[in-house]
Design a protein around this motif. Structure first.
Motif, PDB file in Angstrom:
ATOM      1  N   PRO A 123      17.923  45.773  34.188  1.00 20.49           N
ATOM      2  CA  PRO A 123      17.436  44.754  35.126  1.00 20.49           C
ATOM      3  C   PRO A 123      18.404  44.430  36.266  1.00 20.49           C
ATOM      4  O   PRO A 123      17.974  44.172  37.389  1.00 20.49           O
ATOM      5  CB  PRO A 123      17.211  43.528  34.226  1.00 20.49           C
ATOM      6  N   GLU A 124      19.699  44.397  35.954  1.00 23.75           N
ATOM      7  CA  GLU A 124      20.669  43.984  36.981  1.00 23.75           C
ATOM      8  C   GLU A 124      21.124  45.132  37.880  1.00 23.75           C
ATOM      9  O   GLU A 124      21.980  44.941  38.735  1.00 23.75           O
ATOM     10  CB  GLU A 124      21.902  43.362  36.320  1.00 23.75           C
ATOM     11  N   LEU A 125      20.555  46.313  37.681  1.00 19.62           N
ATOM     12  CA  LEU A 125      21.015  47.489  38.411  1.00 19.62           C
ATOM     13  C   LEU A 125      19.998  47.919  39.453  1.00 19.62           C
ATOM     14  O   LEU A 125      18.810  48.067  39.161  1.00 19.62           O
ATOM     15  CB  LEU A 125      21.264  48.643  37.437  1.00 19.62           C
ATOM     16  N   LEU A 126      20.471  48.105  40.683  1.00 16.59           N
ATOM     17  CA  LEU A 126      19.643  48.595  41.777  1.00 16.59           C
ATOM     18  C   LEU A 126      20.043  50.033  42.102  1.00 16.59           C
ATOM     19  O   LEU A 126      21.208  50.410  41.978  1.00 16.59           O
ATOM     20  CB  LEU A 126      19.820  47.723  43.017  1.00 16.59           C
ATOM     21  N   LEU A 127      19.066  50.812  42.545  1.00 17.52           N
ATOM     22  CA  LEU A 127      19.319  52.189  42.946  1.00 17.52           C
ATOM     23  C   LEU A 127      19.041  52.353  44.432  1.00 17.52           C
ATOM     24  O   LEU A 127      18.111  51.744  44.981  1.00 17.52           O
ATOM     25  CB  LEU A 127      18.422  53.156  42.161  1.00 17.52           C
ATOM     26  N   GLY A 128      19.853  53.176  45.085  1.00 18.81           N
ATOM     27  CA  GLY A 128      19.672  53.450  46.499  1.00 18.81           C
ATOM     28  C   GLY A 128      19.940  54.902  46.821  1.00 18.81           C
ATOM     29  O   GLY A 128      20.407  55.677  45.975  1.00 18.81           O
ATOM     30  N   VAL A 129      19.640  55.271  48.066  1.00 15.57           N
ATOM     31  CA  VAL A 129      19.860  56.629  48.559  1.00 15.57           C
ATOM     32  C   VAL A 129      20.557  56.550  49.905  1.00 15.57           C
ATOM     33  O   VAL A 129      20.229  55.699  50.747  1.00 15.57           O
ATOM     34  CB  VAL A 129      18.515  57.379  48.714  1.00 15.57           C
ATOM     35  N   ALA A 130      21.522  57.441  50.105  1.00 13.85           N
ATOM     36  CA  ALA A 130      22.153  57.625  51.416  1.00 13.85           C
ATOM     37  C   ALA A 130      22.222  59.125  51.656  1.00 13.85           C
ATOM     38  O   ALA A 130      22.968  59.833  50.978  1.00 13.85           O
ATOM     39  CB  ALA A 130      23.546  57.005  51.452  1.00 13.85           C
ATOM     40  N   THR A 131      21.421  59.618  52.592  1.00 16.32           N
ATOM     41  CA  THR A 131      21.236  61.052  52.742  1.00 16.32           C
ATOM     42  C   THR A 131      21.230  61.491  54.196  1.00 16.32           C
ATOM     43  O   THR A 131      20.857  60.713  55.088  1.00 16.32           O
ATOM     44  CB  THR A 131      19.897  61.481  52.076  1.00 16.32           C
ATOM     45  N   GLY A 132      21.602  62.731  54.398  1.00 14.12           N
ATOM     46  CA  GLY A 132      21.506  63.327  55.729  1.00 14.12           C
ATOM     47  C   GLY A 132      20.096  63.757  56.071  1.00 14.12           C
ATOM     48  O   GLY A 132      19.856  64.251  57.179  1.00 14.12           O
ATOM     49  N   LYS A 133      19.157  63.599  55.150  1.00 10.37           N
ATOM     50  CA  LYS A 133      17.766  63.931  55.422  1.00 10.37           C
ATOM     51  C   LYS A 133      17.158  62.961  56.432  1.00 10.37           C
ATOM     52  O   LYS A 133      17.639  61.841  56.604  1.00 10.37           O
ATOM     53  CB  LYS A 133      16.940  63.854  54.133  1.00 10.37           C
ATOM     54  N   SER A 134      16.069  63.390  57.033  1.00  3.86           N
ATOM     55  CA  SER A 134      15.274  62.489  57.852  1.00  3.86           C
ATOM     56  C   SER A 134      14.429  61.608  56.950  1.00  3.86           C
ATOM     57  O   SER A 134      14.250  61.893  55.755  1.00  3.86           O
ATOM     58  CB  SER A 134      14.353  63.294  58.776  1.00  3.86           C
ATOM     59  N   ALA A 135      13.884  60.540  57.517  1.00  4.17           N
ATOM     60  CA  ALA A 135      12.999  59.668  56.750  1.00  4.17           C
ATOM     61  C   ALA A 135      11.784  60.440  56.258  1.00  4.17           C
ATOM     62  O   ALA A 135      11.341  60.279  55.113  1.00  4.17           O
ATOM     63  CB  ALA A 135      12.566  58.480  57.605  1.00  4.17           C
ATOM     64  N   ARG A 136      11.239  61.292  57.113  1.00  2.00           N
ATOM     65  CA  ARG A 136      10.065  62.085  56.715  1.00  2.00           C
ATOM     66  C   ARG A 136      10.413  63.026  55.568  1.00  2.00           C
ATOM     67  O   ARG A 136       9.667  63.132  54.585  1.00  2.00           O
ATOM     68  CB  ARG A 136       9.549  62.891  57.916  1.00  2.00           C
ATOM     69  N   GLY A 137      11.559  63.699  55.669  1.00  2.00           N
ATOM     70  CA  GLY A 137      11.947  64.623  54.616  1.00  2.00           C
ATOM     71  C   GLY A 137      12.201  63.925  53.297  1.00  2.00           C
ATOM     72  O   GLY A 137      11.816  64.421  52.229  1.00  2.00           O
ATOM     73  N   LEU A 138      12.856  62.762  53.352  1.00  2.00           N
ATOM     74  CA  LEU A 138      13.114  62.016  52.121  1.00  2.00           C
ATOM     75  C   LEU A 138      11.822  61.522  51.497  1.00  2.00           C
ATOM     76  O   LEU A 138      11.634  61.607  50.275  1.00  2.00           O
ATOM     77  CB  LEU A 138      14.043  60.836  52.406  1.00  2.00           C
ATOM     78  N   THR A 139      10.907  61.017  52.318  1.00  2.00           N
ATOM     79  CA  THR A 139       9.633  60.530  51.797  1.00  2.00           C
ATOM     80  C   THR A 139       8.878  61.634  51.082  1.00  2.00           C
ATOM     81  O   THR A 139       8.339  61.430  49.983  1.00  2.00           O
ATOM     82  CB  THR A 139       8.777  59.950  52.932  1.00  2.00           C
ATOM     83  N   LYS A 140       8.828  62.825  51.687  1.00  2.00           N
ATOM     84  CA  LYS A 140       8.138  63.957  51.051  1.00  2.00           C
ATOM     85  C   LYS A 140       8.784  64.313  49.725  1.00  2.00           C
ATOM     86  O   LYS A 140       8.102  64.602  48.734  1.00  2.00           O
ATOM     87  CB  LYS A 140       8.157  65.168  51.988  1.00  2.00           C
ATOM     88  N   LEU A 141      10.108  64.292  49.681  1.00  2.00           N
ATOM     89  CA  LEU A 141      10.813  64.631  48.448  1.00  2.00           C
ATOM     90  C   LEU A 141      10.516  63.605  47.359  1.00  2.00           C
ATOM     91  O   LEU A 141      10.212  63.966  46.212  1.00  2.00           O
ATOM     92  CB  LEU A 141      12.310  64.697  48.698  1.00  2.00           C
ATOM     93  N   LEU A 142      10.607  62.322  47.697  1.00  2.00           N
ATOM     94  CA  LEU A 142      10.368  61.281  46.696  1.00  2.00           C
ATOM     95  C   LEU A 142       8.929  61.306  46.207  1.00  2.00           C
ATOM     96  O   LEU A 142       8.664  61.137  45.012  1.00  2.00           O
ATOM     97  CB  LEU A 142      10.718  59.913  47.276  1.00  2.00           C
ATOM     98  N   GLU A 143       7.996  61.535  47.107  1.00  2.00           N
ATOM     99  CA  GLU A 143       6.593  61.628  46.698  1.00  2.00           C
ATOM    100  C   GLU A 143       6.381  62.816  45.770  1.00  2.00           C
ATOM    101  O   GLU A 143       5.691  62.726  44.754  1.00  2.00           O
ATOM    102  CB  GLU A 143       5.685  61.757  47.926  1.00  2.00           C
ATOM    103  N   GLY A 144       6.999  63.953  46.125  1.00  2.00           N
ATOM    104  CA  GLY A 144       6.824  65.160  45.328  1.00  2.00           C
ATOM    105  C   GLY A 144       7.393  65.051  43.932  1.00  2.00           C
ATOM    106  O   GLY A 144       6.896  65.693  42.990  1.00  2.00           O
ATOM    107  N   HIS A 145       8.425  64.233  43.769  1.00  2.00           N
ATOM    108  CA  HIS A 145       9.033  64.034  42.450  1.00  2.00           C
ATOM    109  C   HIS A 145       8.576  62.733  41.787  1.00  2.00           C
ATOM    110  O   HIS A 145       9.145  62.333  40.770  1.00  2.00           O
ATOM    111  CB  HIS A 145      10.559  64.027  42.577  1.00  2.00           C
TER     112      HIS A 145
END
Length: 227
Positions: free
Chosen positions: A109-131
């Protein structure tokens, strides 16, 4: 675990997923578009994590800016075609235990997850949706909105969005850029040895881990998770 919020920020390519096949293929097509031969595999993988324009400038400093822009556009076009031609799980598969570790961390509950990537927003969205990772990451920092790694802007934004203090956050990544970015932001860096930079390049890391099981154990040691 104590009641205050903690934040684990992940790099993507070379850390959560192995996308090297598409990265290499797209870079070869980008260079071919301007009649150039792409650099060697190790050289290309060495720039993964940088924003694409910065990466191409490092790979082709001898070319004029117009040609480098054409490589960038050729890369983007090729990458999207490659991604469209196969499932994300095939083109960018999880590293062993990555999904299981994300699920376990998300359940705290007390833990948050984040991403910091060289990908574009579009590329990251596609990856997250695909997985099927929608909703896993409360802060998503991408190349569209920040200077390239190792500039700390992505991590500063992640801390600001979540309200987490630097001492209560870690950056998990496979490249020297990730570790340099973490250090610049005052965040501990955990270097993973299964990615695209050699382990001896991650000298800025607070610790190194060889698999996701070791990552979970490291967070348990540092933060008393799951106790």
């Amino acid at each position: 675990m104590s009641g205050r919020l903690r934040l684990v920020i992940f790099d993507v390519d070379g850390t959560l997923v192995d996308s090297q096949h598409d990265i290499l293929a797209a870079m070869h097509e980008g260079f071919a578009a301007v009649g150039e031969v792409a650099p060697a595999r190790e050289t290309i993988l060495g720039i993964v994590g940088l924003s694409l324009d910065v990466a191409v400038a490092r790979l082709a400093p001898h070319l004029p800016e117009a040609a480098r822009r054409e490589i960038v556009e050729g890369y983007k076009s090729a990458y999207m075609k490659l991604r469209a031609g196969q499932a994300v799980a095939t083109s960018s598969p999880f590293y062993p235990q990555a999904r299981e570790t994300l699920d376990a961390l998300r359940a705290v509950p007390e833990l948050l997850l984040g991403v910091a990537t060289g990908k574009s927003a579009r590329g990251l969205t596609k990856l997250l949706e695909g997985h099927a990772l929608d909703g896993y990451f409360v802060t998503r920092q991408v190349a569209d909105h920040h200077p390239s790694k190792p500039h700390p802007a992505m991590l500063h934004a992640a801390l600001a969005e979540t309200g987490v203090a630097p001492q209560d956050a870690v950056m998990v990544g496979d490249t020297s850029y990730d570790m340099e970015m973490a250090r610049a932001a005052g965040i501990a860096g955990i270097g993973v040895t299964w990615g695209y930079h050699r382990a001896d390049a991650l000298d800025g890391a607070a610790r190194l881990v060889d698999d996701f099981g070791q990552l979970a154990a490291a967070l348990m040691d540092d933060w008393g998770m799951w106790r």
